[in-house]
Design an enzyme around this catalytic site. Structure first.
Site, PDB file in Angstrom:
ATOM      1  N   SER A 145       0.860  -1.190   0.000  1.00 48.32           N
ATOM      2  CA  SER A 145       0.000   0.000   0.000  1.00 48.32           C
ATOM      3  C   SER A 145       0.896   1.240   0.000  1.00 48.32           C
ATOM      4  O   SER A 145       2.110   1.133   0.226  1.00 48.32           O
ATOM      5  CB  SER A 145      -0.862  -0.053   1.260  1.00 48.32           C
ATOM      6  OG  SER A 145      -1.238   1.220   1.698  1.00 48.32           O
ATOM      7  N   TYR A 158      -2.534  -0.256  10.303  1.00 48.79           N
ATOM      8  CA  TYR A 158      -2.539  -0.648   8.885  1.00 48.79           C
ATOM      9  C   TYR A 158      -1.171  -0.322   8.275  1.00 48.79           C
ATOM     10  O   TYR A 158      -0.578  -1.144   7.567  1.00 48.79           O
ATOM     11  CB  TYR A 158      -3.661   0.110   8.169  1.00 48.79           C
ATOM     12  CG  TYR A 158      -3.814  -0.214   6.699  1.00 48.79           C
ATOM     13  CD1 TYR A 158      -4.556  -1.311   6.277  1.00 48.79           C
ATOM     14  CD2 TYR A 158      -3.241   0.603   5.718  1.00 48.79           C
ATOM     15  CE1 TYR A 158      -4.712  -1.590   4.919  1.00 48.79           C
ATOM     16  CE2 TYR A 158      -3.391   0.326   4.371  1.00 48.79           C
ATOM     17  CZ  TYR A 158      -4.132  -0.772   3.967  1.00 48.79           C
ATOM     18  OH  TYR A 158      -4.281  -1.049   2.619  1.00 48.79           O
TER      19      TYR A 158
HETATM   20  P1  NAP Z   1     -11.797  -5.545  -0.011  1.00 49.57           P
HETATM   21  O1  NAP Z   1     -12.713  -5.194  -1.145  1.00 49.57           O
HETATM   22  O2  NAP Z   1     -12.272  -5.327   1.382  1.00 49.57           O
HETATM   23  O3  NAP Z   1     -11.315  -7.046  -0.193  1.00 49.57           O
HETATM   24  C1  NAP Z   1     -10.540  -7.691   0.769  1.00 49.57           C
HETATM   25  C2  NAP Z   1     -10.888  -9.149   0.744  1.00 49.57           C
HETATM   26  O4  NAP Z   1     -10.109  -9.842   1.750  1.00 49.57           O
HETATM   27  C3  NAP Z   1     -12.358  -9.411   1.069  1.00 49.57           C
HETATM   28  O5  NAP Z   1     -12.892 -10.262   0.081  1.00 49.57           O
HETATM   29  C4  NAP Z   1     -12.298 -10.106   2.426  1.00 49.57           C
HETATM   30  O6  NAP Z   1     -13.340 -11.052   2.600  1.00 49.57           O
HETATM   31  C5  NAP Z   1     -10.957 -10.803   2.358  1.00 49.57           C
HETATM   32  N1  NAP Z   1     -10.497 -11.197   3.683  1.00 49.57           N
HETATM   33  C6  NAP Z   1     -10.438 -10.432   4.801  1.00 49.57           C
HETATM   34  N2  NAP Z   1     -10.000 -11.162   5.832  1.00 49.57           N
HETATM   35  C7  NAP Z   1      -9.776 -12.416   5.361  1.00 49.57           C
HETATM   36  C8  NAP Z   1      -9.310 -13.617   5.949  1.00 49.57           C
HETATM   37  N3  NAP Z   1      -8.992 -13.689   7.259  1.00 49.57           N
HETATM   38  N4  NAP Z   1      -9.200 -14.727   5.175  1.00 49.57           N
HETATM   39  C9  NAP Z   1      -9.527 -14.674   3.851  1.00 49.57           C
HETATM   40  N5  NAP Z   1      -9.973 -13.563   3.238  1.00 49.57           N
HETATM   41  C10 NAP Z   1     -10.102 -12.440   3.990  1.00 49.57           C
HETATM   42  O7  NAP Z   1     -10.424  -4.743  -0.141  1.00 49.57           O
HETATM   43  P2  NAP Z   1      -9.586  -4.251  -1.411  1.00 49.57           P
HETATM   44  O8  NAP Z   1      -9.658  -2.782  -1.451  1.00 49.57           O
HETATM   45  O9  NAP Z   1      -9.906  -5.053  -2.619  1.00 49.57           O
HETATM   46  O10 NAP Z   1      -8.125  -4.600  -0.881  1.00 49.57           O
HETATM   47  C11 NAP Z   1      -7.366  -5.716  -1.325  1.00 49.57           C
HETATM   48  C12 NAP Z   1      -5.931  -5.501  -0.901  1.00 49.57           C
HETATM   49  O11 NAP Z   1      -5.428  -4.293  -1.484  1.00 49.57           O
HETATM   50  C13 NAP Z   1      -5.751  -5.335   0.610  1.00 49.57           C
HETATM   51  O12 NAP Z   1      -4.561  -5.973   1.010  1.00 49.57           O
HETATM   52  C14 NAP Z   1      -5.630  -3.827   0.790  1.00 49.57           C
HETATM   53  O13 NAP Z   1      -4.918  -3.486   1.945  1.00 49.57           O
HETATM   54  C15 NAP Z   1      -4.882  -3.469  -0.474  1.00 49.57           C
HETATM   55  N6  NAP Z   1      -5.004  -2.068  -0.863  1.00 49.57           N
HETATM   56  C16 NAP Z   1      -6.190  -1.522  -1.251  1.00 49.57           C
HETATM   57  C17 NAP Z   1      -6.227  -0.190  -1.658  1.00 49.57           C
HETATM   58  C18 NAP Z   1      -7.482   0.462  -2.140  1.00 49.57           C
HETATM   59  O14 NAP Z   1      -7.423   1.649  -2.521  1.00 49.57           O
HETATM   60  N7  NAP Z   1      -8.609  -0.226  -2.163  1.00 49.57           N
HETATM   61  C19 NAP Z   1      -5.069   0.589  -1.627  1.00 49.57           C
HETATM   62  C20 NAP Z   1      -3.881   0.006  -1.203  1.00 49.57           C
HETATM   63  C21 NAP Z   1      -3.849  -1.321  -0.833  1.00 49.57           C
HETATM   64  P3  NAP Z   1     -14.687 -10.642   3.445  1.00 49.57           P
HETATM   65  O15 NAP Z   1     -15.210  -9.402   2.796  1.00 49.57           O
HETATM   66  O16 NAP Z   1     -15.531 -11.847   3.282  1.00 49.57           O
HETATM   67  O17 NAP Z   1     -14.207 -10.410   4.840  1.00 49.57           O
END
Ligand code: NAP
Length: 254
Positions: A145, A158
């Protein structure tokens, strides 16, 4: 001539890929030839997301396990290796966010963030890495991130976890590169997903973000696919321990 970005015949396990960035990366890797293994905590969501890929003619399956649970992780990885096949590509994508001022941050929520964002990456790299070492090849991609480098109000745990993801990537490279395993990371800037919904809905934040980002906008999650394909493919066979920022230039600017 060899297509440096062809993933035909490769199997990719992507954690937390029933939605959001993980799901888009699954779609992107499938379009480049990979077979996808979707992970989520619930079997129903994992199967539904895999089903969407299968409907488009791609090879995909869903497997539920909690990435923070060592026993579940090891069992699932063994099951995938035996029943689906060798995991060529591992993307550690599952992640959570919790927001509180630092001095009031609840210990339980610190533990939750560290367990999903940091400990799970360690558990997954260890479990899958052992099989990759036996084969003397593999690609591991950890999702970092902006907070792998930059602090920000109310999300210090985080940031601590994503800083650790950077060092798990470098440490993994140092220990696994000699086995022809490439361990790299992708550090997304700000992308519109469920995780960032509270920020997207906040006009003041969005206005600040656009001014702060040289590209002057939020990222669309499908703009991460190119980085994931590159780091999964033969094109990156001598790229190791690298964190690739996909951030519209944010890290380059003060
Ligand atoms: P998201 O839509 O919330 O997706 C995260 C996924 O991880 C969800 O499907 C969630 O499942 C799953 N998850 C959470 N805890 C888990 C566990 N213990 N075991 C298995 N699966 C689990 O988030 P996203 O924005 O796509 O983020 C994905 C990655 O990108 C993350 O690592 C985040 O930190 C990183 N990131 C995102 C952004 C951004 O702008 N969105 C920026 C920088 C980095 P449930 O919903 O069923 O809990």
């Amino acid at each position: 001539m060899k297509n440096l970005f062809d993933l035909t015949g490769r199997k990719a396990l992507i954690t937390g890929s029933a939605q959001g960035i993980g799901h888009l990366l699954a779609q992107g890797l499938a379009e480049h030839g990979a077979e996808i293994i979707i992970n989520d905590i619930t079997q129903e969501r994992a199967e539904k997301a895999a089903g969407e890929l299968v409907k488009q003619g791609f090879k995909a399956s869903g497997i539920a396990f909690d990435v923070t649970n060592k026993t579940e992780v090891e069992k699932a990885v063994r099951q995938i290796e035996q029943e689906i096949g060798e995991i060529d590509i591992l993307i550690n994508n599952a992640g959570i966010q919790r927001r509180h001022p630092f001095l009031e941050f609840p210990e339980k929520e610190w533990d939750d963030v560290i367990n999903v964002n940091q400990k799970a990456v360690f558990l997954m790299m260890q479990a899958v890495g052992k099989y990759m070492v036996k084969r003397q090849r593999g690609k591991i991609i950890n999702i970092g991130s902006m907070q792998s480098e930059l602090g920000r109000d109310t999300i210090t745990p985080y940031a601590a976890s994503k800083g650790a993801v950077k060092m798990l990537t470098r440490g993994g490279c140092v220990e696994l590169a000699r086995h022809n395993i490439q361990v790299n990371g992708i550090a997304p800037g700000y992308f519109i997903t469920e995780l960032t919904k509270p920020l997207v809905d906040n006009e003041e934040f969005t206005s600040w973000l656009c001014k702060r980002t040289p590209a002057n906008r939020w990222g669309n999650p499908d703009e991460l696919i190119g980085a994931a394909v590159y780091l999964s493919a033969p094109a990156s066979d001598f790229v190791n321990g690298h964190l690739l920022f996909v951030d519209g230039g944010m890290l380059a600017a003060v």
